[in-house]
Design a protein around this motif. Structure first.
Motif, PDB file in Angstrom:
ATOM      1  N   TRP A 182     -21.310  54.296  54.421  1.00 20.60           N
ATOM      2  CA  TRP A 182     -22.087  55.523  54.370  1.00 20.60           C
ATOM      3  C   TRP A 182     -21.722  56.328  53.129  1.00 20.60           C
ATOM      4  N   GLU A 183     -20.471  56.221  52.738  1.00 22.41           N
ATOM      5  CA  GLU A 183     -20.039  56.919  51.531  1.00 22.41           C
ATOM      6  C   GLU A 183     -20.779  56.391  50.298  1.00 22.41           C
ATOM      7  N   ASP A 184     -21.081  55.075  50.279  1.00 25.33           N
ATOM      8  CA  ASP A 184     -21.869  54.504  49.178  1.00 25.33           C
ATOM      9  C   ASP A 184     -23.260  55.130  49.119  1.00 25.33           C
ATOM     10  N   ILE A 185     -23.864  55.285  50.288  1.00 24.19           N
ATOM     11  CA  ILE A 185     -25.210  55.869  50.351  1.00 24.19           C
ATOM     12  C   ILE A 185     -25.176  57.326  49.904  1.00 24.19           C
ATOM     13  N   GLN A 186     -24.152  58.039  50.338  1.00 23.20           N
ATOM     14  CA  GLN A 186     -24.003  59.438  49.937  1.00 23.20           C
ATOM     15  C   GLN A 186     -23.854  59.551  48.416  1.00 23.20           C
ATOM     16  N   ALA A 199     -32.546  58.857  50.043  1.00 27.51           N
ATOM     17  CA  ALA A 199     -31.655  57.720  50.287  1.00 27.51           C
ATOM     18  C   ALA A 199     -31.899  57.087  51.656  1.00 27.51           C
ATOM     19  N   VAL A 200     -32.003  57.903  52.687  1.00 27.66           N
ATOM     20  CA  VAL A 200     -32.063  57.337  54.035  1.00 27.66           C
ATOM     21  C   VAL A 200     -32.943  58.182  54.947  1.00 27.66           C
ATOM     22  N   ALA A 254     -31.973  63.053  52.362  1.00 28.32           N
ATOM     23  CA  ALA A 254     -32.250  62.293  53.589  1.00 28.32           C
ATOM     24  C   ALA A 254     -33.291  63.074  54.371  1.00 28.32           C
ATOM     25  N   LYS A 255     -33.965  62.410  55.302  1.00 25.93           N
ATOM     26  CA  LYS A 255     -34.989  63.097  56.089  1.00 25.93           C
ATOM     27  C   LYS A 255     -35.077  62.525  57.492  1.00 25.93           C
ATOM     28  N   THR A 256     -35.531  63.359  58.409  1.00 27.32           N
ATOM     29  CA  THR A 256     -35.844  62.910  59.755  1.00 27.32           C
ATOM     30  C   THR A 256     -37.356  62.744  59.870  1.00 27.32           C
ATOM     31  N   ALA A 257     -37.789  62.071  60.938  1.00 26.57           N
ATOM     32  CA  ALA A 257     -39.201  61.700  61.063  1.00 26.57           C
ATOM     33  C   ALA A 257     -40.106  62.843  61.481  1.00 26.57           C
TER      34      ALA A 257
END
Length: 434
Positions: A182-186, A199-200, A254-257
């Motif tokens: 998760w740190e990579d994604i951050q 990102a996610v 990042a986002k929620t649906a």
């Protein structure tokens, strides 16, 4: 249809419904006990629809044709929320089926209200019991959650893991390497945002990812403490996990649906590079993703060096109102569902995971995975799978958790405020019920 299989945010039913007094409900008898040919009828309520119902009907047909004493009649009751409501209504009106799908987290409330029966007389002590090797073969997280107060009250059935979907087409265009943590994604998120990609993506609520990160940090949101339970909603580990997700959302990384409920739409349209969702959603992704989109799946990234994924899905319970013959037939069907052959068939047809280690290791199933690599992530995730701690009042707690996440997303509440309030409410639920 889609709402019946993705995540568990749709599984909650009201605390008021679960709190109904159901005195005397266990004395009722299920109607339609036998068919004209003297077979004992096993009525089975479930929440499967579309291709999932078709797959389940096929397995029911397999069972009915495998012996001549029982006939299982499965009936879809709508989505999971409607199913739980009908169970509560059926308990009150003494019109329950023989068995039903339900979440394992409802078991404590069902036991308290007295309308499900322990499976131990059949599962552990009966002539057709599961052997010690059977119990060892079923993944520990599945079999352990079937037990409550020292007795087995459910069997695992439609189980899924949380996995990460990745957009290989977009990754190649952006020059992004596969993340391991998760740190990579951050770390990659700011550069992706600058290129117009988040990102996610998550489903409408990020509660399951929050719980997963908290577990990876060494902290269960609600933990067993002796004979009671301990709420850990505002501990340092939980708040760090909450901030990890919330901060990325606040930064537009990042986002929620939102009203889309599930994050697959944003993912398939290229708005997010990665998407965290249910392994049971793989079949939907196959039919819903653009044909030219090269996508794949992977186990969830590590966090603080540890792997974990929350297991979701449904179990099956047996009701006290069933006759002795119905209960025997219901157990025969339950055992059939957990058999190596049938759990493989169910997994291949639906995207749910096999219940047994031997099923995953089976040569034919391994060949299936090679032909369909998008299904590999779910079974690779099983060794690190965990399930939420079940307790009386869990549904009320879960609804409060969803409200806390919503408050952070739509009301600008900080993690400290939302999770602090949730801590207070959860401690009271535990005090009042356990």
């Amino acid at each position: 249809m889609k709402k019946t299989v993705w995540g568990k945010s749709l599984l909650g039913i009201s605390a008021l419904a679960l709190g109904l007094t159901l005195a005397g409900c266990s004395t009722g008898k299920t109607a339609d006990k036998s068919t004209s040919d003297k077979k004992v009828t096993i009525t089975f309520w479930h929440g499967m629809n579309g291709p999932y119902a078709k797959a389940l009907d096929s397995i029911i047909k397999d069972f009915n044709g495998s012996q001549d004493k029982y006939v299982v009649k499965g009936t879809a009751q709508g989505d999971y929320t409607a199913l739980q409501q009908k169970i509560m209504a059926g308990a009150k009106s003494k019109s329950l089926p023989t068995i039903s799908q339900t979440t394992y987290t409802t078991v404590p409330d069902y036991v308290k209200n007295g309308f499900i029966t322990p499976l131990d007389p059949y599962m552990i002590d009966g002539a057709d019991k599961l052997s010690a090797s059977d119990l060892k073969d079923i993944y520990p997280a599945f079999i352990s959650s079937s037990k409550y107060q020292g007795k087995y009250y459910s069997i695992p059935f439609s189980k899924s893991t949380r996995i990460m979907y990745y957009n290989k087409t977009l990754m190649d265009q952006l020059g992004v390497k596969m993340p391991k943590s998760w740190e990579d994604i951050q770390a990659m998120a700011p550069a992706l945002k600058a290129k117009g990609v988040m990102a996610v993506g998550f489903d409408k609520s990020f509660d399951m990812e929050l719980e997963g990160l908290a577990r990876q940090a060494g902290n269960a949101l609600v933990a067993t403490k002796g004979k009671s339970f301990q709420a850990n909603l505002n501990t340092k580990q939980t708040l760090e996990a909450t901030h990890f997700i919330w901060d990325m959302i606040q930064k537009g990384e990042a986002k929620t649906a939102g009203e889309d409920i599930y994050g697959d739409k944003a993912f398939t349209s290229g708005k997010t590079l990665f998407y965290v969702g249910s392994s049971a959603g793989v079949s939907h992704m196959k039919t819903g993703a653009p044909k030219d989109l090269d996508w794949g799946t992977m186990p969830l990234p590590t966090y603080k060096g540890k792997s974990a994924t929350e297991l979701a899905g449904n179990d099956i319970v047996m009701f006290k109102s069933a006759s002795t013959d119905q209960q025997k037939g219901a157990w025969a069907f339950m055992k059939f569902l957990m058999s190596k052959k049938e759990t493989i068939k169910w997994a291949e047809a639906t995207g749910y995971v096999p219940l047994r280690k031997s099923a995953v290791q089976d040569a034919d199933f391994q060949a299936f995975l090679k032909k369909d690599p998008t299904s590999e992530a779910s079974v690779k995730s099983l060794p690190g799978g965990f399930q939420s701690t079940a307790f009386i009042g869990f549904t009320e707690y879960r609804n409060n958790l969803l409200s806390a996440v919503d408050a952070m997303l739509t009301k600008s509440e900080t993690p400290e405020k939302a999770m602090g309030d949730l801590q207070t409410k959860t401690k009271q639920i535990i005090k009042d019920n356990n």
